[in-house]
Motif scaffolding. Sequence first.
Motif, PDB file in Angstrom:
ATOM      1  N   ARG A 315       0.927  -1.317  -0.027  1.00  7.16           N
ATOM      2  CA  ARG A 315      -0.101  -0.167  -0.033  1.00  7.16           C
ATOM      3  C   ARG A 315       0.841   1.269   0.019  1.00  7.16           C
ATOM      4  O   ARG A 315       0.689   2.273  -0.738  1.00  7.16           O
ATOM      5  N   PHE A 316       2.060   1.197   0.922  1.00  6.71           N
ATOM      6  CA  PHE A 316       2.703   2.461   0.897  1.00  6.71           C
ATOM      7  C   PHE A 316       4.134   2.476   0.156  1.00  6.71           C
ATOM      8  O   PHE A 316       4.882   3.336   0.314  1.00  6.71           O
ATOM      9  N   HIS A 317       4.264   1.401  -0.393  1.00 10.20           N
ATOM     10  CA  HIS A 317       5.526   1.201  -1.308  1.00 10.20           C
ATOM     11  C   HIS A 317       6.820   1.460  -0.386  1.00 10.20           C
ATOM     12  O   HIS A 317       7.655   2.021  -1.058  1.00 10.20           O
ATOM     13  N   ALA A 318       6.687   0.851   0.830  1.00  9.99           N
ATOM     14  CA  ALA A 318       8.040   1.258   1.705  1.00  9.99           C
ATOM     15  C   ALA A 318       9.139   0.461   0.939  1.00  9.99           C
ATOM     16  O   ALA A 318       8.934  -0.715   0.666  1.00  9.99           O
ATOM     17  N   LYS A 319      10.404   1.017   0.991  1.00  9.62           N
ATOM     18  CA  LYS A 319      11.256   0.176   0.225  1.00  9.62           C
ATOM     19  C   LYS A 319      12.326  -0.290   1.378  1.00  9.62           C
ATOM     20  O   LYS A 319      12.792  -1.581   1.170  1.00  9.62           O
ATOM     21  N   ASP A 320      12.557   0.361   2.729  1.00 15.04           N
ATOM     22  CA  ASP A 320      13.400  -0.191   3.761  1.00 15.04           C
ATOM     23  C   ASP A 320      12.577  -1.341   4.420  1.00 15.04           C
ATOM     24  O   ASP A 320      11.407  -1.048   4.793  1.00 15.04           O
ATOM     25  N   PRO A 321      13.208  -2.525   4.358  1.00 13.61           N
ATOM     26  CA  PRO A 321      12.555  -3.594   5.021  1.00 13.61           C
ATOM     27  C   PRO A 321      12.133  -3.412   6.559  1.00 13.61           C
ATOM     28  O   PRO A 321      11.159  -3.695   7.208  1.00 13.61           O
ATOM     29  N   ARG A 322      12.991  -2.296   7.176  1.00 22.04           N
ATOM     30  CA  ARG A 322      12.691  -1.711   8.547  1.00 22.04           C
ATOM     31  C   ARG A 322      10.992  -1.413   8.765  1.00 22.04           C
ATOM     32  O   ARG A 322      10.547  -1.291   9.746  1.00 22.04           O
ATOM     33  N   SER A 323      10.766  -0.608   7.686  1.00 19.51           N
ATOM     34  CA  SER A 323       9.487   0.136   7.726  1.00 19.51           C
ATOM     35  C   SER A 323       8.280  -0.897   7.744  1.00 19.51           C
ATOM     36  O   SER A 323       7.133  -0.790   7.861  1.00 19.51           O
ATOM     37  N   CYS A 324       8.812  -2.025   7.234  1.00 22.87           N
ATOM     38  CA  CYS A 324       7.681  -3.338   7.327  1.00 22.87           C
ATOM     39  C   CYS A 324       7.893  -4.061   8.763  1.00 22.87           C
ATOM     40  O   CYS A 324       6.713  -4.888   8.809  1.00 22.87           O
ATOM     41  N   TRP A 325       8.507  -3.707   9.670  1.00 18.44           N
ATOM     42  CA  TRP A 325       8.615  -4.669  10.688  1.00 18.44           C
ATOM     43  C   TRP A 325       7.499  -3.835  11.698  1.00 18.44           C
ATOM     44  O   TRP A 325       7.528  -2.942  11.885  1.00 18.44           O
ATOM     45  N   LEU A 326       6.930  -5.173  12.206  1.00 19.48           N
ATOM     46  CA  LEU A 326       5.952  -4.765  13.386  1.00 19.48           C
ATOM     47  C   LEU A 326       6.420  -5.080  14.578  1.00 19.48           C
ATOM     48  O   LEU A 326       6.626  -6.400  14.964  1.00 19.48           O
ATOM     49  N   ARG A 327       6.942  -4.112  15.272  1.00 24.68           N
ATOM     50  CA  ARG A 327       7.850  -4.579  16.607  1.00 24.68           C
ATOM     51  C   ARG A 327       6.604  -4.230  17.684  1.00 24.68           C
ATOM     52  O   ARG A 327       6.071  -3.158  17.612  1.00 24.68           O
ATOM     53  N   PHE A 328       6.742  -5.059  18.583  1.00 25.86           N
ATOM     54  CA  PHE A 328       5.349  -4.761  19.418  1.00 25.86           C
ATOM     55  C   PHE A 328       5.847  -4.846  21.404  1.00 25.86           C
ATOM     56  O   PHE A 328       6.777  -5.806  21.520  1.00 25.86           O
ATOM     57  N   HIS A 329       5.240  -4.329  22.002  1.00 27.79           N
ATOM     58  CA  HIS A 329       5.320  -4.443  23.370  1.00 27.79           C
ATOM     59  C   HIS A 329       4.111  -5.241  23.817  1.00 27.79           C
ATOM     60  O   HIS A 329       2.966  -5.293  23.059  1.00 27.79           O
ATOM     61  N   THR A 330       3.977  -6.023  24.675  1.00 23.21           N
ATOM     62  CA  THR A 330       2.858  -6.829  25.147  1.00 23.21           C
ATOM     63  C   THR A 330       2.620  -6.587  26.511  1.00 23.21           C
ATOM     64  O   THR A 330       3.748  -6.647  27.481  1.00 23.21           O
ATOM     65  N   GLN A 331       1.344  -6.723  26.931  1.00 22.63           N
ATOM     66  CA  GLN A 331       0.755  -6.656  28.210  1.00 22.63           C
ATOM     67  C   GLN A 331      -0.095  -7.767  28.512  1.00 22.63           C
ATOM     68  O   GLN A 331      -0.783  -8.149  27.875  1.00 22.63           O
ATOM     69  N   THR A 332       0.123  -8.474  29.777  1.00 25.82           N
ATOM     70  CA  THR A 332      -0.812  -9.533  29.896  1.00 25.82           C
ATOM     71  C   THR A 332      -2.197  -8.944  30.164  1.00 25.82           C
ATOM     72  O   THR A 332      -2.451  -7.733  30.559  1.00 25.82           O
TER      73      THR A 332
END
Lengths: 560, 136
Positions: A315-332
């Motif tokens: 959709r956004f034509h990101a070129k840098d692989p890092r732009s595609c990273w979904l990094r997340f925090h979790t809380q129980t």
Amino acid sequence: MYDREELERISKEQDRWEREALAPVLKKAPERKKRFITVSSKPIERLYTPLDVADLDYLRDLGFPGEYPFTRGVYPTMHRGRLWTMRMFAGFGTAEETNARFKYLLRHGETGLSVAFDTPTLYGYDTDHPLARGEFGKCGVAISSLADMEVLFDGIRLDEVTTSMTINGPAAMIWAMYIAAAERQGVPIELLGGTIQNDILKEFIAQKEFIFPPEPSMRLVVDTIEFGSKYLPRWYTISISGYHIREAGSTAVQELAFTLADGLAYVQAAVERGLDVDDFASRLSFFFNAHNDFFEEIAKYRAARRIWARQMKERFHAKDPRSCWLRFHTQTAGCALTAQQPDCNIVRVALQALAAVLGGTQSLHTNSMDEAWALPSEQAALIALRTQQIIAHESGVINTIDPLAGSYFVEALTNQVEEEAMEYIEKIEAQGGVLRAIENGFFQREIADAAFRYQREIEEKERIVVGVNEYQMEEKELAIPLLEMDKEGERHHLERLHRIRLERDNRRLQKCLDELRHAAEGTENLMPYILEAVRAYGTLGEITQVLREVFGEYMERPIV
Amino acid sequence: MEERKIRVLIAKPGLDGHDRGAKVVARALRDAGMEVIYTGLRQTPEMIVNSAIQEDVDAIGLSCLSGAHMYLFPRVMELLKEKGVEDILVMGGGIIPNEDIPKLKEAGIAAIFTPGASTEEIVEFIRETVKRRPLG
């Protein structure tokens, strides 16, 4: 992953098994329940086989860790390389009390800080505002000015720790206070690492701690994204959060879909501002819930990474692989804790945390057993932290990356969660996007319906909650000690607030506030102006008030 | 003659945004045949008492998960007394430690429902208590 012939053989064999092995058993002894459902009320099949993942293409759908579409994780070594950040959400009473708790947790091995603010702070009010009465320090620490922020991090070097701050409506102001506190420690701001939650869309959807109407709120979010991408390259300027959506009662799929829809809306807004997607996308982070249903949660995290990567690329034509990273925090899941037999919550939290770890989380907060009663006591918070350390160092689950990949069930569930989430995202877009769907009450209705259904399932005992609707016990007294706060805390806090109002250079501050007002009336980025006002010891309430006057305030139409 | 439906105001006092419980209870009371008015968020005690009077309710349910209940709940009771409508049944719910419950009851809150309470319990309590009150 299987050839046609093999699948046909399996299919035939499955028919035979159902006839010859299963049917006679079912006839003699039916299963315990008519349907087996997840926490999200999704039916789960008796058995999963290669037939359920017949279309899975390993390289297309899973790939390798650290490579597109990142289903198996965003890093090539995942938790073998670096453990997730053990980041305990903490805050109560005065800055002094919370500072002591931070130091306690760091001393016992937590690896990142996470600040909980009290409700007046979350709404941009100083503690002496009439609407703040009774709320001081109750569900987090009160931060009214830079002076409080300095105390909050006293003795903690801000270039040696990363800090997450759960702040949304006034995120820009609180972030500015953090930056200014670091400056006073002599830390160059480009070295600062951490996260501001800054996710105003989910406030309108679920958490309800909004201040300004949606449009100016979005402007402030984009201002922080832009400022961060220029001056604080190690900072995550937004944590796009499903946590609160889930706590408000949504299903796992709704949590995922609404969160990703919010994420796409932020990216769209930043692109419309003229930012290059690859300049900011890697500084977006996510925040998910870890509820009770073990496999559903793991499927959710895996699907999250895959959907996000595909959307960013396609959709956004990101070129840098890092732009595609979904990094997340979790809380129980706080909403899964029970007031009854509270020590059993330790077990719930351990299972939820395990799901988050197996789902590839980058950081984790584990709830304390006493949170259906009060804010965590020191002892309860310590056990929650120890739970993470036991998973990390004793369980062995992190010896290999994404160990559940290839499970017929987990892969089928991951596919299903992805598909259903995409249907929701399309439904939201068909309404004209997230802001329109907030205005027309779509999210609120969806969440309220799911919350009500969940409660009904408990009351009808389709869902058993140990200690609540089954296995109850007479509990005369609460078996665990609760947190006690400094009864004089509010007075100490107010003394500091009143002192800085007297001692600061009020003419300099007035000039800062006037300039901020002027900028807010225009279209400039407001972060530099907010930062100046904060450095001049303008209070949270004073700075927010200027913006309230320019932007107006938002009130939602209640939907039951 | 048709019996008057029990009217209940479900209210969110203070700055707390957690409205899951309030909404679930509101819906359950409605399903049980009561008329329910939900105030929405960020209500001051004054706003709540005014709504209760305007809507002529039999009962008020206060929901607070921020920990500010020890100020907000008794303040609602004070104002009800000032306005001479202390006969309205008031209940509370939320994250409320055991040790606070006797003090809230002393202030006039008839019942406190903590996590794990069923909506059925709440419905029963309202039906029983409102019925036993003299007709106004």
